[in-house]
Design a protein around this motif. Structure first.
Motif, PDB file in Angstrom:
ATOM      1  N   GLU A 278      -8.175   1.313  -3.339  1.00  0.00           N
ATOM      2  CA  GLU A 278      -8.594   1.182  -2.228  1.00  0.00           C
ATOM      3  C   GLU A 278      -8.368   1.079  -0.639  1.00  0.00           C
ATOM      4  OE1 GLU A 278     -11.951   2.180  -2.407  1.00  0.00           O
ATOM      5  OE2 GLU A 278     -12.643   2.359  -4.371  1.00  0.00           O
ATOM      6  N   ALA A 279      -7.148   0.761  -0.812  1.00  0.00           N
ATOM      7  CA  ALA A 279      -6.109   0.021  -0.275  1.00  0.00           C
ATOM      8  C   ALA A 279      -6.396   1.345   0.848  1.00  0.00           C
ATOM      9  CB  ALA A 279      -5.560  -1.002  -0.143  1.00  0.00           C
ATOM     10  N   MET A 280      -5.894   0.161   2.214  1.00  0.00           N
ATOM     11  CA  MET A 280      -5.620   1.526   3.689  1.00  0.00           C
ATOM     12  C   MET A 280      -4.340   1.424   4.003  1.00  0.00           C
ATOM     13  SD  MET A 280      -7.465   2.564   6.125  1.00  0.00           S
ATOM     14  CE  MET A 280      -8.975   2.197   6.827  1.00  0.00           C
ATOM     15  N   PRO A 281      -3.802   3.278   3.711  1.00  0.00           N
ATOM     16  CA  PRO A 281      -2.511   3.357   3.892  1.00  0.00           C
ATOM     17  C   PRO A 281      -2.489   2.679   5.266  1.00  0.00           C
ATOM     18  CG  PRO A 281      -4.526   5.069   3.091  1.00  0.00           C
ATOM     19  CD  PRO A 281      -4.985   3.651   3.343  1.00  0.00           C
ATOM     20  N   ALA A 282      -0.967   2.493   5.120  1.00  0.00           N
ATOM     21  CA  ALA A 282       0.185   2.669   6.324  1.00  0.00           C
ATOM     22  C   ALA A 282       0.401   4.209   7.103  1.00  0.00           C
ATOM     23  CB  ALA A 282       1.118   2.024   5.753  1.00  0.00           C
ATOM     24  N   LYS A 283       0.603   4.511   6.585  1.00  0.00           N
ATOM     25  CA  LYS A 283       0.467   6.556   6.392  1.00  0.00           C
ATOM     26  C   LYS A 283       0.442   7.101   5.536  1.00  0.00           C
ATOM     27  CE  LYS A 283       4.878   9.470   8.150  1.00  0.00           C
ATOM     28  NZ  LYS A 283       5.451   9.681   9.545  1.00  0.00           N
ATOM     29  N   LYS A 284       0.060   7.920   5.996  1.00  0.00           N
ATOM     30  CA  LYS A 284       0.021   9.055   5.211  1.00  0.00           C
ATOM     31  C   LYS A 284      -0.331  11.218   5.820  1.00  0.00           C
ATOM     32  CE  LYS A 284      -5.010   9.622   6.454  1.00  0.00           C
ATOM     33  NZ  LYS A 284      -6.518   9.398   5.699  1.00  0.00           N
ATOM     34  N   GLY A 285      -0.064  11.891   4.847  1.00  0.00           N
ATOM     35  CA  GLY A 285       1.004  13.099   5.480  1.00  0.00           C
ATOM     36  C   GLY A 285       0.947  14.066   4.156  1.00  0.00           C
ATOM     37  N   THR A 286       1.239  15.525   3.910  1.00  0.00           N
ATOM     38  CA  THR A 286       1.065  16.615   3.455  1.00  0.00           C
ATOM     39  C   THR A 286       2.618  16.740   2.859  1.00  0.00           C
ATOM     40  OG1 THR A 286      -1.232  16.704   4.516  1.00  0.00           O
ATOM     41  CG2 THR A 286       0.245  18.225   3.176  1.00  0.00           C
TER      42      THR A 286
ATOM     43  N   LYS B   4      -1.343  16.082  -0.125  1.00  0.00           N
ATOM     44  CA  LYS B   4      -1.283  15.099  -0.077  1.00  0.00           C
ATOM     45  C   LYS B   4      -0.476  13.748   0.121  1.00  0.00           C
ATOM     46  CE  LYS B   4      -5.828  16.076   1.548  1.00  0.00           C
ATOM     47  NZ  LYS B   4      -7.326  14.985   0.969  1.00  0.00           N
ATOM     48  N   TYR B   5       0.071  13.016   0.815  1.00  0.00           N
ATOM     49  CA  TYR B   5       1.010  11.959  -0.009  1.00  0.00           C
ATOM     50  C   TYR B   5       0.593  10.345   0.876  1.00  0.00           C
ATOM     51  CZ  TYR B   5       4.365  12.502   4.501  1.00  0.00           C
ATOM     52  OH  TYR B   5       4.953  12.453   4.905  1.00  0.00           O
ATOM     53  N   PHE B   6       0.919   9.157  -0.125  1.00  0.00           N
ATOM     54  CA  PHE B   6       0.144   7.947   1.260  1.00  0.00           C
ATOM     55  C   PHE B   6       1.174   6.977   0.441  1.00  0.00           C
ATOM     56  CE2 PHE B   6      -3.125  10.251  -1.221  1.00  0.00           C
ATOM     57  CZ  PHE B   6      -3.477  10.494   0.033  1.00  0.00           C
ATOM     58  N   ILE B   7       0.903   6.285   1.626  1.00  0.00           N
ATOM     59  CA  ILE B   7       2.011   5.031   1.562  1.00  0.00           C
ATOM     60  C   ILE B   7       0.938   4.017   1.884  1.00  0.00           C
ATOM     61  CG2 ILE B   7       3.894   3.728   2.622  1.00  0.00           C
ATOM     62  CD1 ILE B   7       5.001   6.567   3.364  1.00  0.00           C
ATOM     63  N   ILE B   8       1.130   3.209   0.875  1.00  0.00           N
ATOM     64  CA  ILE B   8       0.522   1.869   0.711  1.00  0.00           C
ATOM     65  C   ILE B   8       0.626   0.266   1.077  1.00  0.00           C
ATOM     66  CG2 ILE B   8      -2.278   1.137  -0.228  1.00  0.00           C
ATOM     67  CD1 ILE B   8      -2.820   3.705  -0.990  1.00  0.00           C
ATOM     68  N   PRO B   9       0.368  -0.484   1.554  1.00  0.00           N
ATOM     69  CA  PRO B   9       1.028  -1.724   1.064  1.00  0.00           C
ATOM     70  C   PRO B   9       0.801  -2.521  -0.195  1.00  0.00           C
ATOM     71  CG  PRO B   9       0.279  -1.538   3.688  1.00  0.00           C
ATOM     72  CD  PRO B   9      -0.342  -0.528   2.907  1.00  0.00           C
ATOM     73  N   SER B  10       0.874  -2.989  -0.957  1.00  0.00           N
ATOM     74  CA  SER B  10       0.493  -3.933  -1.622  1.00  0.00           C
ATOM     75  C   SER B  10       0.387  -5.202  -1.948  1.00  0.00           C
ATOM     76  CB  SER B  10       1.977  -3.824  -3.078  1.00  0.00           C
ATOM     77  OG  SER B  10       3.179  -4.885  -2.728  1.00  0.00           O
ATOM     78  N   LEU B  11      -0.286  -5.967  -2.822  1.00  0.00           N
ATOM     79  CA  LEU B  11      -0.752  -7.161  -2.266  1.00  0.00           C
ATOM     80  C   LEU B  11       0.264  -7.775  -2.137  1.00  0.00           C
ATOM     81  CD1 LEU B  11      -3.397  -7.622  -5.166  1.00  0.00           C
ATOM     82  CD2 LEU B  11      -3.691  -7.160  -2.882  1.00  0.00           C
ATOM     83  N   PHE B  12       1.737  -8.129  -2.486  1.00  0.00           N
ATOM     84  CA  PHE B  12       2.491  -8.809  -2.093  1.00  0.00           C
ATOM     85  C   PHE B  12       3.393  -8.225  -0.613  1.00  0.00           C
ATOM     86  CE2 PHE B  12       1.950  -8.506  -6.455  1.00  0.00           C
ATOM     87  CZ  PHE B  12       1.440  -9.449  -6.940  1.00  0.00           C
TER      88      PHE B  12
ATOM     89  N   GLY C  66       2.017   7.175  -8.415  1.00  0.00           N
ATOM     90  CA  GLY C  66       3.188   6.371  -7.303  1.00  0.00           C
ATOM     91  C   GLY C  66       4.141   5.527  -8.169  1.00  0.00           C
ATOM     92  N   PHE C  67       4.998   5.251  -6.692  1.00  0.00           N
ATOM     93  CA  PHE C  67       5.929   3.635  -7.208  1.00  0.00           C
ATOM     94  C   PHE C  67       6.059   3.031  -6.700  1.00  0.00           C
ATOM     95  CE2 PHE C  67       7.169   6.459  -4.384  1.00  0.00           C
ATOM     96  CZ  PHE C  67       8.071   6.044  -3.249  1.00  0.00           C
ATOM     97  N   ASP C  68       6.462   1.832  -6.857  1.00  0.00           N
ATOM     98  CA  ASP C  68       6.962   0.686  -6.347  1.00  0.00           C
ATOM     99  C   ASP C  68       7.883  -0.070  -5.929  1.00  0.00           C
ATOM    100  OD1 ASP C  68       8.213  -1.565  -7.885  1.00  0.00           O
ATOM    101  OD2 ASP C  68       5.828  -0.949  -9.320  1.00  0.00           O
ATOM    102  N   THR C  69       7.830  -0.781  -4.999  1.00  0.00           N
ATOM    103  CA  THR C  69       9.068  -1.215  -4.519  1.00  0.00           C
ATOM    104  C   THR C  69       9.371  -3.316  -4.606  1.00  0.00           C
ATOM    105  OG1 THR C  69       8.492  -0.935  -1.673  1.00  0.00           O
ATOM    106  CG2 THR C  69       9.155   0.426  -2.824  1.00  0.00           C
ATOM    107  N   LEU C  70       8.911  -2.830  -5.147  1.00  0.00           N
ATOM    108  CA  LEU C  70       9.443  -4.263  -5.804  1.00  0.00           C
ATOM    109  C   LEU C  70      10.336  -4.675  -7.011  1.00  0.00           C
ATOM    110  CD1 LEU C  70       5.590  -6.204  -5.518  1.00  0.00           C
ATOM    111  CD2 LEU C  70       7.638  -6.277  -4.085  1.00  0.00           C
ATOM    112  N   HIS C  71      11.371  -3.834  -7.314  1.00  0.00           N
ATOM    113  CA  HIS C  71      12.432  -3.780  -8.254  1.00  0.00           C
ATOM    114  C   HIS C  71      13.036  -4.827  -7.896  1.00  0.00           C
ATOM    115  CE1 HIS C  71      10.103  -0.364 -10.172  1.00  0.00           C
ATOM    116  NE2 HIS C  71      10.513  -0.156  -8.730  1.00  0.00           N
TER     117      HIS C  71
END
Length: 108
Positions: A8-16, A21-29, A73-78
């Motif tokens: 439900e988080a607000m995207p930092a960016k979205k596009g097509t 559609k694609y979405f970039i969303i910040p995680s809780l971290f 989706g994928f995350d970037t906390l690796h």
């Protein structure tokens, strides 16, 4: 992969890109995660064939204003992630790559 619910988080960016559609969303971290809309013809399990950054770690929905969009989706906390793989431009590029891969999988 099972559906994990709705982000439900607000995207930092979205596009097509290529009609998806694609979405970039910040995680809780604070890290940015990338999501791409699943095609209607997508078969469960096909996401296992994708080689996107760190693998697919989310399958569910994201909120797009009043509606929900089915995504993977994928995350970037690796452990191997750094600022070069966590910035907005890199995540957007990876989202587009994920869409290219999804299209390829559907064509096979």
């Amino acid at each position: 992969m099972q559906y994990l619910g709705t982000n439900e988080a607000m995207p930092a960016k979205k596009g097509t890109y290529k009609g998806y559609k694609y979405f970039i969303i910040p995680s809780l971290f604070g890290a940015l995660n990338g999501y791409a809309e699943l095609p209607k013809s997508w078969k469960d399990g096909d996401e296992d064939e994708l080689t996107v950054h760190g693998g697919i770690t989310f399958k569910g929905y994201v909120r797009d204003e009043a509606s929900k969009v089915k995504v993977i989706g994928f995350d970037t906390l690796h452990a191997f992630d750094d600022q070069g793989t966590r910035d907005l431009k890199s995540i957007e590029k990876e989202c587009k790559y994920m869409i290219d891969e999804m299209i390829e999988v559907m064509e096979d």
